[in-house]
Design a protein around this motif. Structure first.
Motif, mmCIF file in Angstrom:
data_model
loop_
_atom_site.group_PDB
_atom_site.id
_atom_site.type_symbol
_atom_site.label_atom_id
_atom_site.label_comp_id
_atom_site.label_asym_id
_atom_site.label_seq_id
_atom_site.Cartn_x
_atom_site.Cartn_y
_atom_site.Cartn_z
ATOM 1 N N SER A 103 -5.385 3.473 5.270
ATOM 2 C CA SER A 103 -4.744 2.634 5.813
ATOM 3 C C SER A 103 -3.542 1.971 5.248
ATOM 4 C CB SER A 103 -5.690 1.526 6.376
ATOM 5 O OG SER A 103 -6.080 0.803 5.457
ATOM 6 N N ILE A 104 -2.540 1.330 5.771
ATOM 7 C CA ILE A 104 -1.565 0.844 5.240
ATOM 8 C C ILE A 104 -1.876 -0.630 4.270
ATOM 9 C CG2 ILE A 104 -0.947 -0.855 7.169
ATOM 10 C CD1 ILE A 104 1.666 0.730 4.482
ATOM 11 N N GLY A 105 -2.832 -1.149 4.823
ATOM 12 C CA GLY A 105 -3.586 -2.430 3.903
ATOM 13 C C GLY A 105 -4.097 -1.841 2.487
ATOM 14 N N TRP A 106 -4.737 -0.683 2.803
ATOM 15 C CA TRP A 106 -5.228 -0.137 1.157
ATOM 16 C C TRP A 106 -4.055 0.423 0.460
ATOM 17 C CZ3 TRP A 106 -9.398 -0.075 -1.573
ATOM 18 C CH2 TRP A 106 -10.493 -0.638 -1.147
ATOM 19 N N ASN A 114 -13.775 13.689 -2.452
ATOM 20 C CA ASN A 114 -14.759 12.411 -2.259
ATOM 21 C C ASN A 114 -13.701 11.379 -1.555
ATOM 22 O OD1 ASN A 114 -15.858 10.069 -2.589
ATOM 23 N ND2 ASN A 114 -16.628 10.481 -4.645
ATOM 24 N N ASP A 115 -14.033 11.068 -0.401
ATOM 25 C CA ASP A 115 -13.378 10.182 0.542
ATOM 26 C C ASP A 115 -13.507 8.802 0.113
ATOM 27 O OD1 ASP A 115 -12.837 12.231 2.201
ATOM 28 O OD2 ASP A 115 -14.673 11.830 3.533
ATOM 29 N N LEU A 116 -14.297 8.409 -0.971
ATOM 30 C CA LEU A 116 -14.252 7.059 -1.409
ATOM 31 C C LEU A 116 -13.610 7.013 -2.787
ATOM 32 C CD1 LEU A 116 -18.026 6.232 -0.129
ATOM 33 C CD2 LEU A 116 -15.884 5.565 0.766
ATOM 34 N N LYS A 117 -12.897 7.977 -3.198
ATOM 35 C CA LYS A 117 -12.513 7.930 -4.479
ATOM 36 C C LYS A 117 -11.236 6.897 -4.889
ATOM 37 C CE LYS A 117 -9.070 11.572 -3.394
ATOM 38 N NZ LYS A 117 -9.662 11.800 -1.839
ATOM 39 N N HIS A 118 -11.027 6.108 -3.727
ATOM 40 C CA HIS A 118 -9.866 5.043 -4.008
ATOM 41 C C HIS A 118 -10.644 3.822 -4.652
ATOM 42 C CE1 HIS A 118 -11.397 4.750 0.249
ATOM 43 N NE2 HIS A 118 -11.118 3.640 -0.037
#
Length: 230
Positions: free
Chosen positions: A97-100, A126-130
């Protein structure tokens, strides 16, 4: 891997790279006080700009009477490498998202990019890599704020006669040392220095921007020539 584990792993992996951040933060805080800025003004640069070299450029130019346009533009030029970092990582983070994206852009530093780029390459699916970048960026931000404040405290108690302004050129020399190993880097550095001296008397103290821009043209030409020679 869970969000918390990714966050902690990002912190652990970037820790060895934070060693030079400690003295740099102290120097930055002390320099701000030495140049006549208040505690709040100096600390605000760490919160808003959050970039050691660009903060020093901002403080020095502003205290030296440079115009707002030159000060802001020069600070942006020094920090412009982060645009390349963001472009490099965008393929891994484009679904956020833009917030992230805003949060991670703020926390994206040299050290955080170095470890995150490697981790992202190995964990593309990995979708949580951020959360890894969040951890590595946050710990550096936290350490930077703390030691900027330590430097502000030291700067406020160091006698004015001792002076701390001399640490500005020393700091930038230390950042340039690694670039002395390659001839093309050395050529660009020398040209930039010569142009800065030659253009020093141009209006609005814009010699910094002009010398940087012309040096970038030289760097581009060198890269182009090297590419054609292969």
């Amino acid at each position: 891997m869970k969000k918390s584990k990714l966050f902690v792993k990002g912190i652990i992996d970037v820790l060895p790279l934070l060693i030079p951040v400690v003295p740099f933060g102290i120097i930055l805080g002390a320099i701000g006080i030495e140049l006549g800025f208040s505690v709040l003004e100096t600390f605000a640069t760490s919160l808003i700009i959050f970039g050691g070299a660009s903060q020093i450029v901002f403080l020095q130019l502003f205290s030296g009477g440079a115009s707002s346009i030159i000060t802001i533009t020069s600070t942006f030029v020094v920090n412009s490498r982060h645009l390349l970092y963001g472009a490099s990582l965008s393929e891994y983070l484009n679904k956020l998202s833009i917030g992230w994206k805003i949060i991670l852009s703020y926390l994206l530093t040299d050290q955080a990019y170095a470890v995150s780029n490697i981790f992202f390459e190995k964990n593309k699916d990995n979708d949580l890599k951020h959360y890894y970048l969040l951890g590595s960026g946050f710990i550096l931000w936290f350490v930077w704020q703390i030691f900027t404040f330590v430097g502000i405290f030291l700067g406020s108690i160091v006698p004015e006669e001792l002076g701390l302004a001399y640490t500005i050129p020393l700091t930038f020399i230390s950042l340039l040392v690694s670039y002395f190993r390659k001839l093309d880097h050395l050529i660009v550095i020398l040209i930039s220095g010569i142009l800065s001296i030659t253009l020093y008397d141009v209006p609005l103290k814009s010699y910094i921007i002009l010398s940087s821009f012309l040096s970038l043209i030289v760097a581009f030409a060198i890269i182009h020539l090297k590419g054609n020679s292969k």
